[in-house]
Design a protein around this motif. Structure first.
Motif, PDB file in Angstrom:
ATOM      1  N   VAL A 146       0.844  -1.187   0.000  1.00 53.82           N
ATOM      2  CA  VAL A 146       0.000   0.000   0.000  1.00 53.82           C
ATOM      3  C   VAL A 146       0.884   1.244   0.000  1.00 53.82           C
ATOM      4  CG1 VAL A 146      -1.777   1.269   1.263  1.00 53.82           C
ATOM      5  CG2 VAL A 146      -1.866  -1.231   1.155  1.00 53.82           C
ATOM      6  N   VAL A 147       0.582   2.145  -0.942  1.00 50.66           N
ATOM      7  CA  VAL A 147       1.324   3.400  -1.067  1.00 50.66           C
ATOM      8  C   VAL A 147       0.310   4.540  -0.976  1.00 50.66           C
ATOM      9  CG1 VAL A 147       2.808   4.789  -2.570  1.00 50.66           C
ATOM     10  CG2 VAL A 147       3.060   2.293  -2.519  1.00 50.66           C
ATOM     11  N   PRO A 148       0.504   5.468  -0.034  1.00 51.94           N
ATOM     12  CA  PRO A 148      -0.429   6.595   0.112  1.00 51.94           C
ATOM     13  C   PRO A 148      -0.430   7.509  -1.117  1.00 51.94           C
ATOM     14  CG  PRO A 148       0.953   6.370   2.071  1.00 51.94           C
ATOM     15  CD  PRO A 148       1.525   5.461   1.011  1.00 51.94           C
ATOM     16  N   ALA A 149      -1.536   8.190  -1.345  1.00 50.25           N
ATOM     17  CA  ALA A 149      -1.652   9.144  -2.443  1.00 50.25           C
ATOM     18  C   ALA A 149      -0.568  10.210  -2.304  1.00 50.25           C
ATOM     19  CB  ALA A 149      -3.023   9.799  -2.412  1.00 50.25           C
ATOM     20  N   GLY A 150      -0.005  10.606  -3.429  1.00 49.01           N
ATOM     21  CA  GLY A 150       0.997  11.664  -3.430  1.00 49.01           C
ATOM     22  C   GLY A 150       2.399  11.229  -3.042  1.00 49.01           C
TER      23      GLY A 150
END
Length: 181
Positions: A146-150
């Motif tokens: 999982v990679v956060p937005a931005g």
């Protein structure tokens, strides 16, 4: 006697029909969910023969939404005299991943060409060894990184050009992901 045959047939068929209705119904195949693709184009630029070309942030992709990466694929180089070490990570520099702190580390691959037997040779077959490698990873169903937005996702390159010629090294990483927002 002819009057009783339809009733007897109905009594025989009724349990069979009820059993068929009670049997489990075969499950429909699962609906296909869309997977998105991002291609991170990465390059060292021109890498002179015999040179080591290390480029942190050789390519970058910034997801606009929170994503789960489910697979990564990187094509093998065609030039057999290249050594390519590649990292896909949210970390801004290569070689920052360690066993105690691997947060943001997504994928790493090495492509080691067979190398030259005699550097500087101008003719003949001077290559040794093998170049077998794994250049992709797919996570089990239901799992992803999982990679956060931005958050920038970088491709870092460390290339050793052992070829007899100068090369522009382009190495793209294909990211397969599912948006989570």
């Amino acid at each position: 006697m002819h009057k009783h045959r339809p009733r007897a047939a109905a009594r025989t068929l009724l349990p069979l029909l009820l059993a068929a209705l009670a049997a489990p119904v075969a499950a429909a195949p699962p609906e296909i969910q869309p997977i998105h693709t991002a291609v991170i184009r990465a390059t060292t630029g021109l890498c002179l023969r015999g040179a080591i070309c290390h480029v942190d942030k050789a390519g970058v992709w910034v997801p606009k939404k929170k994503v789960a990466i489910v697979s990564v694929s990187v094509a093998e180089q065609a030039e057999i005299a290249l050594y390519v070490d590649l990292e896909v990570a949210t970390r801004p520099e290569m070689y920052q991943c360690a066993d105690s702190d691997a947060t943001g580390c997504i994928f790493r691959m090495k492509y080691a060409g067979p190398g030259l037997f005699v550097y500087g040779a101008e003719r003949g077959n001077t290559y040794l060894g093998s170049n077998v490698t794994t250049t992709n990873i797919t996570f089990p169903t239901g799992y992803g990184i999982v990679v956060p937005a931005g958050t920038p996702i970088y491709v870092h390159l460390d290339v050793r050009n052992q070829s007899l010629i100068d090369l522009k090294v382009d190495q793209d990483a294909w990211i397969y992901y599912v948006p989570l927002e």
